[in-house]
Design an enzyme around this catalytic site. Structure first.
Site, PDB file in Angstrom:
ATOM      1  N   ASP A 263       5.084  -4.584   2.682  1.00 45.74           N
ATOM      2  CA  ASP A 263       4.311  -4.814   3.634  1.00 45.74           C
ATOM      3  C   ASP A 263       3.667  -5.810   2.072  1.00 45.74           C
ATOM      4  O   ASP A 263       3.644  -6.936   2.065  1.00 45.74           O
ATOM      5  CB  ASP A 263       3.751  -5.776   4.403  1.00 45.74           C
ATOM      6  CG  ASP A 263       4.441  -5.284   5.593  1.00 45.74           C
ATOM      7  OD1 ASP A 263       5.233  -4.849   5.727  1.00 45.74           O
ATOM      8  OD2 ASP A 263       3.843  -5.329   7.068  1.00 45.74           O
TER       9      ASP A 263
ATOM     10  N   GLY B 265       3.192  -8.207  14.071  1.00 42.15           N
ATOM     11  CA  GLY B 265       4.620  -7.360  12.975  1.00 42.15           C
ATOM     12  C   GLY B 265       5.089  -8.308  11.771  1.00 42.15           C
ATOM     13  O   GLY B 265       6.283  -8.030  11.603  1.00 42.15           O
ATOM     14  N   LEU B 266       4.745  -9.271  11.787  1.00 39.51           N
ATOM     15  CA  LEU B 266       5.044 -10.141  10.515  1.00 39.51           C
ATOM     16  C   LEU B 266       4.043 -10.190   9.206  1.00 39.51           C
ATOM     17  O   LEU B 266       4.041 -11.181   8.324  1.00 39.51           O
ATOM     18  CB  LEU B 266       4.929 -11.991  11.262  1.00 39.51           C
ATOM     19  CG  LEU B 266       5.636 -12.248  12.641  1.00 39.51           C
ATOM     20  CD1 LEU B 266       5.572 -13.607  12.713  1.00 39.51           C
ATOM     21  CD2 LEU B 266       7.007 -12.204  12.243  1.00 39.51           C
TER      22      LEU B 266
ATOM     23  N   SER C  57      -1.480  -8.603   8.262  1.00 37.24           N
ATOM     24  CA  SER C  57      -2.455  -8.260   7.141  1.00 37.24           C
ATOM     25  C   SER C  57      -2.330  -7.624   5.756  1.00 37.24           C
ATOM     26  O   SER C  57      -3.056  -7.401   5.127  1.00 37.24           O
ATOM     27  CB  SER C  57      -2.195  -6.278   8.045  1.00 37.24           C
ATOM     28  OG  SER C  57      -1.428  -5.907   7.882  1.00 37.24           O
TER      29      SER C  57
END
Ligand SMILES: Nc1ncnc2c1ncn2[C@@H]1O[C@H](COP(=O)(O)OP(=O)(O)O)[C@@H](O)[C@H]1O
Ligand SMILES: C[C@@](O)(CCOP(=O)(O)O)CC(=O)O
Ligand SMILES: [Mg+2]
Length: 387
Positions: free
Chosen positions: A204, A143-144, A147
């Site tokens: 992201d 979750g950080l 990717s």
């Protein structure tokens, strides 16, 4: 000549998942990075191979250039200045090249990361032999945004070596791209994220490219200037999960209950907008900072409730919520959920003793705590003559 790029991971303060469906989200870069080094053959002695070294895992993958040409004949004339979209056909072809590698069964989640690498490499550099080395300070699949940091640093390193992008190679140390190069990196990295996430919102890769704290909605970002000390405890449940599957699960739920989910996404949109306003509003003394923190805590609690409605919480996440609440601290999952990491707001006036106590209790449950600096720089690159 070799180039090194580093791109940060991120935390999502509000709005994950809903952002995929058009809601506003708030995210910040964290000071944990993925590093990518690209070396061309004159330095490495590797003539006709494309090699990928995942150093942290002691894994090495390699493809003969002629094999890449055979399977991906249409990537012969890449133009790095014009990012192309990764068609399902090209992703299938790239995946067939990945299948030819021996990925250990326990590391099979790396397959999509390998596909993203191969796709980005051939689309930006074509059929040039090279050795690419990746290391990361981020936990993968937690979750950080590992990717995104991976795709952004790969895209950044490859673009900086492309003749289409003119950079001052004599520059010493880390430096930041100009606006147009950042936009290119972000667009290419988004294609990589598509291969790993399926249907990414783009938040992201955007926060990893540009850094800082951002408000993001439907591809548009606004930079947020924080007017308060914002300290978050990040707790990793160590429960592995896959963003692509969780994002797909929320979409399926949306198909089953369109009206209810529309209301959920709309509530998240309001929460994210309010959060951005609070973070930016002036606070001159401890009393006003505390008042803002209390509002943020309540918004985090509400966002977590809505993430439960989306079906992306997990027993390990619930354990962390209960544990931190014993210390009157508020938490929410961050990223795709289903395990992964949880954020806990640490108020400015909270005593160090309480922080130590809560960390000790979370440690005892088998979780892993860290406090990362938030809102730092995005992608940076560094040239060196050889190594
Ligand atoms: N440093 C890395 N090396 C190789 N693959 C990576 C790296 N970082 C991320 N990936 C790819 O991204 C996947 C994790 O992405 P994702 O499920 O979106 O979780 P998150 O982005 O939250 O870490 C990994 O399974 C792998 O395929
Ligand atoms: C769930 C989502 O909002 C964030 C996923 O982040 P991560 O891959 O779990 O770090 C998906 C997206 O925005 O693309
Ligand atoms: Mg991800």
């Amino acid at each position: 000549m070799e180039v090194r790029a580093r791109a940060p991971g991120k935390i999502i303060l509000a709005g994950e998942h809903a952002v995929v469906h058009g809601s506003t989200a708030v995210a910040a870069a964290i000071d944990l990075y993925t590093y990518v080094t690209v070396r061309f053959p004159s330095d490495s002695g590797n003539d006709d191979m494309l090699k990928l070294l995942l150093k942290d895992m002691a894994l090495e993958f390699s493809w003969p250039i002629h094999r890449i040409k055979e399977v991906l004949p249409n990537f012969s004339n890449p133009n790095p200045l014009e990012p192309i979209s990764c068609s399902p056909e090209s992703v299938t072809l790239v995946a067939s090249l990945v299948e030819e590698q021996n990925i250990p069964e326990a590391k099979i989640a790396l397959a999509s990361g390998l596909s993203a690498f191969l796709w980005l490499y051939t689309a930006i550099q074509g059929y040039k032999p090279a050795t690419v080395i990746v290391t990361s300070e981020l936990p993968l699949g937690s979750g950080l945004g590992s990717s995104a940091a991976y795709c952004v640093s790969i895209a950044g390193a490859l673009l900086s070596l492309s003749r289409c992008v003119s950079l001052d190679c004599s520059h010493q140390g880390w430096f930041i791209f100009g606006e147009s190069e950042l936009e290119l990196v972000n667009k290419w990295a988004f294609q990589g994220e598509k291969i790993i996430h399926g249907k990414p919102s783009g938040i992201d890769n955007t926060v990893s490219t540009y850094g800082n704290m951002i408000k993001f909605k439907s591809g548009d970002l606004t930079c947020i200037k924080s007017n308060m000390p914002l300290k978050m405890l990040i707790t990793n449940t160590r429960v592995g999960r896959n963003t692509k599957a969780l994002v797909a699960g929320v979409s399926e739920r949306t198909v089953r209950h369109p009206d209810a989910m529309k209301a959920v996404f709309s509530a998240v949109d309001s929460i994210s907008k309010e959060m951005a306003t609070i973070i930016q509003s002036p606070a001159t003394d401890d009393i006003s900072i505390t008042a803002k923190e209390e509002k943020l805590e309540e918004l985090m609690e509400m966002n977590q409730g809505l993430l439960q409605c989306m079906g992306v919480s997990h027993v390990s996440i619930e354990t962390i919520l209960r544990t931190t609440l014993k210390y009157k601290l508020y938490s929410k999952l961050t990223g795709a959920g289903g395990g992964g990491c949880v954020l806990t707001l640490l108020p400015a006036l909270l005593s160090g003793t309480v922080v130590d106590q809560v960390i000790a209790e979370l440690d005892l449950c088998g979780f892993q705590c860290l406090i990362a600096g938030i809102g730092g720089r995005g992608i940076e690159i560094c040239f060196s003559s050889s190594s």
